[in-house]
Design a protein around this motif. Structure first.
Motif, PDB file in Angstrom:
ATOM      1  N   PRO A  19      44.854  21.645 -41.512  1.00  0.00           N
ATOM      2  CA  PRO A  19      45.251  21.351 -39.768  1.00  0.00           C
ATOM      3  C   PRO A  19      43.621  22.103 -39.026  1.00  0.00           C
ATOM      4  CG  PRO A  19      47.078  22.562 -41.384  1.00  0.00           C
ATOM      5  CD  PRO A  19      45.433  22.447 -42.222  1.00  0.00           C
ATOM      6  N   ARG A  20      43.323  23.017 -40.092  1.00  0.00           N
ATOM      7  CA  ARG A  20      41.966  24.035 -39.206  1.00  0.00           C
ATOM      8  C   ARG A  20      41.000  22.942 -38.991  1.00  0.00           C
ATOM      9  NH1 ARG A  20      44.943  28.532 -41.347  1.00  0.00           N
ATOM     10  NH2 ARG A  20      45.633  29.677 -39.452  1.00  0.00           N
ATOM     11  N   LEU A  21      40.375  22.585 -40.251  1.00  0.00           N
ATOM     12  CA  LEU A  21      39.698  21.292 -40.388  1.00  0.00           C
ATOM     13  C   LEU A  21      39.168  20.324 -39.721  1.00  0.00           C
ATOM     14  CD1 LEU A  21      39.546  20.993 -44.196  1.00  0.00           C
ATOM     15  CD2 LEU A  21      37.241  22.307 -43.128  1.00  0.00           C
ATOM     16  N   GLU A  22      40.459  20.049 -39.410  1.00  0.00           N
ATOM     17  CA  GLU A  22      41.056  18.445 -38.787  1.00  0.00           C
ATOM     18  C   GLU A  22      40.828  18.907 -37.594  1.00  0.00           C
ATOM     19  OE1 GLU A  22      44.537  16.903 -38.967  1.00  0.00           O
ATOM     20  OE2 GLU A  22      44.594  16.793 -41.579  1.00  0.00           O
ATOM     21  N   GLU A  23      40.959  19.703 -36.779  1.00  0.00           N
ATOM     22  CA  GLU A  23      41.068  20.171 -35.793  1.00  0.00           C
ATOM     23  C   GLU A  23      39.241  20.635 -35.161  1.00  0.00           C
ATOM     24  OE1 GLU A  23      43.233  23.869 -33.150  1.00  0.00           O
ATOM     25  OE2 GLU A  23      44.259  23.637 -35.429  1.00  0.00           O
ATOM     26  N   ALA A  24      38.734  21.576 -36.027  1.00  0.00           N
ATOM     27  CA  ALA A  24      37.184  20.916 -35.693  1.00  0.00           C
ATOM     28  C   ALA A  24      36.273  19.769 -35.522  1.00  0.00           C
ATOM     29  CB  ALA A  24      36.369  22.273 -37.011  1.00  0.00           C
ATOM     30  N   LEU A  25      37.260  19.033 -36.593  1.00  0.00           N
ATOM     31  CA  LEU A  25      36.065  17.762 -36.709  1.00  0.00           C
ATOM     32  C   LEU A  25      36.883  16.729 -36.099  1.00  0.00           C
ATOM     33  CD1 LEU A  25      37.049  16.908 -40.744  1.00  0.00           C
ATOM     34  CD2 LEU A  25      34.804  17.040 -39.768  1.00  0.00           C
ATOM     35  N   ASN A  45      41.469  39.251 -47.176  1.00  0.00           N
ATOM     36  CA  ASN A  45      42.096  39.033 -45.973  1.00  0.00           C
ATOM     37  C   ASN A  45      40.554  38.246 -45.595  1.00  0.00           C
ATOM     38  OD1 ASN A  45      43.827  40.392 -45.691  1.00  0.00           O
ATOM     39  ND2 ASN A  45      43.202  41.944 -46.193  1.00  0.00           N
ATOM     40  N   TYR A  46      40.414  37.057 -45.291  1.00  0.00           N
ATOM     41  CA  TYR A  46      38.855  36.396 -44.371  1.00  0.00           C
ATOM     42  C   TYR A  46      39.305  36.012 -42.947  1.00  0.00           C
ATOM     43  CZ  TYR A  46      38.399  35.700 -49.711  1.00  0.00           C
ATOM     44  OH  TYR A  46      37.854  36.091 -51.036  1.00  0.00           O
ATOM     45  N   GLN A  47      38.589  36.266 -42.323  1.00  0.00           N
ATOM     46  CA  GLN A  47      38.550  36.218 -40.789  1.00  0.00           C
ATOM     47  C   GLN A  47      37.391  34.923 -40.605  1.00  0.00           C
ATOM     48  OE1 GLN A  47      38.854  38.095 -37.870  1.00  0.00           O
ATOM     49  NE2 GLN A  47      38.773  36.019 -37.391  1.00  0.00           N
ATOM     50  N   SER A  48      37.446  33.756 -40.091  1.00  0.00           N
ATOM     51  CA  SER A  48      36.942  31.890 -40.434  1.00  0.00           C
ATOM     52  C   SER A  48      36.467  31.677 -39.029  1.00  0.00           C
ATOM     53  CB  SER A  48      37.402  31.252 -41.587  1.00  0.00           C
ATOM     54  OG  SER A  48      38.083  32.347 -42.808  1.00  0.00           O
ATOM     55  N   ILE A  49      35.761  30.932 -39.074  1.00  0.00           N
ATOM     56  CA  ILE A  49      35.246  30.152 -37.659  1.00  0.00           C
ATOM     57  C   ILE A  49      34.564  28.871 -38.688  1.00  0.00           C
ATOM     58  CG2 ILE A  49      32.592  30.814 -38.117  1.00  0.00           C
ATOM     59  CD1 ILE A  49      33.153  30.800 -34.925  1.00  0.00           C
ATOM     60  N   TYR A  50      35.590  27.536 -37.885  1.00  0.00           N
ATOM     61  CA  TYR A  50      35.361  26.663 -38.301  1.00  0.00           C
ATOM     62  C   TYR A  50      34.422  26.061 -37.165  1.00  0.00           C
ATOM     63  CZ  TYR A  50      37.727  26.659 -42.455  1.00  0.00           C
ATOM     64  OH  TYR A  50      38.372  26.744 -44.114  1.00  0.00           O
ATOM     65  N   LEU A  51      32.836  24.989 -37.080  1.00  0.00           N
ATOM     66  CA  LEU A  51      32.240  24.664 -35.846  1.00  0.00           C
ATOM     67  C   LEU A  51      31.763  23.534 -36.169  1.00  0.00           C
ATOM     68  CD1 LEU A  51      30.059  27.976 -35.271  1.00  0.00           C
ATOM     69  CD2 LEU A  51      31.771  26.907 -34.009  1.00  0.00           C
ATOM     70  N   PRO A  52      32.180  22.988 -34.813  1.00  0.00           N
ATOM     71  CA  PRO A  52      31.958  21.103 -34.814  1.00  0.00           C
ATOM     72  C   PRO A  52      30.586  20.926 -35.219  1.00  0.00           C
ATOM     73  CG  PRO A  52      32.615  21.334 -32.759  1.00  0.00           C
ATOM     74  CD  PRO A  52      33.403  23.212 -33.556  1.00  0.00           C
ATOM     75  N   HIS A  53      29.959  19.867 -36.280  1.00  0.00           N
ATOM     76  CA  HIS A  53      28.564  19.688 -35.734  1.00  0.00           C
ATOM     77  C   HIS A  53      28.622  18.382 -34.946  1.00  0.00           C
ATOM     78  CE1 HIS A  53      25.017  17.774 -38.873  1.00  0.00           C
ATOM     79  NE2 HIS A  53      24.548  18.359 -36.893  1.00  0.00           N
ATOM     80  N   PHE A  54      27.580  18.282 -33.611  1.00  0.00           N
ATOM     81  CA  PHE A  54      27.921  16.671 -32.945  1.00  0.00           C
ATOM     82  C   PHE A  54      26.431  16.565 -32.693  1.00  0.00           C
ATOM     83  CE2 PHE A  54      30.402  19.959 -30.879  1.00  0.00           C
ATOM     84  CZ  PHE A  54      31.764  18.913 -30.515  1.00  0.00           C
ATOM     85  N   ASP A  55      26.494  14.955 -33.250  1.00  0.00           N
ATOM     86  CA  ASP A  55      25.015  14.569 -33.287  1.00  0.00           C
ATOM     87  C   ASP A  55      24.033  14.587 -31.787  1.00  0.00           C
ATOM     88  OD1 ASP A  55      26.021  12.588 -31.890  1.00  0.00           O
ATOM     89  OD2 ASP A  55      25.963  10.984 -33.913  1.00  0.00           O
ATOM     90  N   VAL A  61      29.838  14.881 -36.431  1.00  0.00           N
ATOM     91  CA  VAL A  61      29.756  14.372 -37.457  1.00  0.00           C
ATOM     92  C   VAL A  61      29.786  15.171 -38.745  1.00  0.00           C
ATOM     93  CG1 VAL A  61      27.793  12.962 -36.305  1.00  0.00           C
ATOM     94  CG2 VAL A  61      27.499  15.163 -37.235  1.00  0.00           C
ATOM     95  N   GLY A  62      31.273  16.643 -38.967  1.00  0.00           N
ATOM     96  CA  GLY A  62      30.373  17.477 -39.574  1.00  0.00           C
ATOM     97  C   GLY A  62      31.470  18.488 -39.002  1.00  0.00           C
ATOM     98  N   CYS A  63      31.648  19.212 -39.972  1.00  0.00           N
ATOM     99  CA  CYS A  63      31.909  20.493 -39.110  1.00  0.00           C
ATOM    100  C   CYS A  63      30.798  22.071 -40.175  1.00  0.00           C
ATOM    101  CB  CYS A  63      33.193  21.596 -38.908  1.00  0.00           C
ATOM    102  SG  CYS A  63      33.846  21.471 -41.009  1.00  0.00           S
ATOM    103  N   TYR A  64      30.916  23.127 -39.203  1.00  0.00           N
ATOM    104  CA  TYR A  64      30.524  24.428 -39.847  1.00  0.00           C
ATOM    105  C   TYR A  64      31.676  24.870 -40.853  1.00  0.00           C
ATOM    106  CZ  TYR A  64      25.618  22.407 -38.675  1.00  0.00           C
ATOM    107  OH  TYR A  64      24.685  21.877 -38.172  1.00  0.00           O
ATOM    108  N   ALA A  65      31.241  25.596 -41.438  1.00  0.00           N
ATOM    109  CA  ALA A  65      32.764  27.310 -41.920  1.00  0.00           C
ATOM    110  C   ALA A  65      31.916  28.421 -41.754  1.00  0.00           C
ATOM    111  CB  ALA A  65      33.390  26.683 -42.358  1.00  0.00           C
ATOM    112  N   LEU A  66      32.480  29.090 -41.766  1.00  0.00           N
ATOM    113  CA  LEU A  66      31.807  30.671 -41.954  1.00  0.00           C
ATOM    114  C   LEU A  66      33.204  32.059 -42.353  1.00  0.00           C
ATOM    115  CD1 LEU A  66      29.619  32.401 -42.462  1.00  0.00           C
ATOM    116  CD2 LEU A  66      30.053  33.219 -39.873  1.00  0.00           C
TER     117      LEU A  66
END
Length: 173
Positions: A19-25, A45-55, A61-66
């Motif tokens: 669901p989080r990947l879908e939000e970023a996409l 324990n993880y702290q994560s951020i998913y950022l959309p990649h815009f063309d 066109v994708g997303c970055y995940a950290l």
């Protein structure tokens, strides 16, 4: 590299993260914390951020995940909270006056015994100058000690006080 997220994650991890990947996409920045079981069976324990990649046409066109393993930090925070809870328990139940005065001479902490000594609730003491709470004679007596403390010296002293808020043992009538 080159594989789908679904192909490299366990079923449980994919269910949690899809669901989080879908939000970023879909173009949203997603920030979240999660607890996962590592390959060795330990809980992490993880702290994560998913950022959309815009063309260049502003299309996703994708997303970055950290994801950063913050297990050590969260354990340290938990230990600190426990130490603070224990310190609070001790300071509130000891019969000695315990307080903290900042460099501006304002009370920033008072324990229950101190509040009882002054005959005021803590919220009426916190933020006030020592001279606003202590009577003039006591303020005069402790001023040299306070000056030494703010000069970096360790100071120990005793002060005998008779206060209308504190009953004097053995006093009658």
């Amino acid at each position: 590299v080159g594989k789908r997220a679904r192909d490299v994650m366990s079923d449980e991890m994919y269910r949690d993260l899809a669901p989080r990947l879908e939000e970023a996409l879909a173009g949203k920045e997603v920030v979240f914390s999660q607890k996962r079981t590592a390959h060795d069976g330990t809980s992490r324990n993880y702290q994560s951020i998913y950022l959309p990649h815009f063309d260049e046409r502003d299309q996703v066109v994708g997303c970055y995940a950290l994801s950063i393993d913050v297990t050590a930090r969260t354990q340290a925070e938990t230990e600190l909270e426990e130490q603070e809870r224990l310190l609070h328990l001790i300071t509130e139940n000891v019969t000695a006056n315990i307080f903290y005065v900042d460099a501006d001479g304002r009370y920033r902490f008072v324990n229950r015994a101190t509040a009882q000594t002054f005959g005021l609730p803590p919220e009426e003491i916190i933020g006030k100058q020592v001279s606003e709470i202590q009577d003039a004679e006591v303020s005069r007596q402790i001023a040299p000690y306070i000056d030494k403390v703010f000069a970096g010296q360790e100071v120990t002293f005793e002060l005998e006080r008779v206060d209308e808020h504190v009953p004097v043992v053995g006093r009658h009538g």
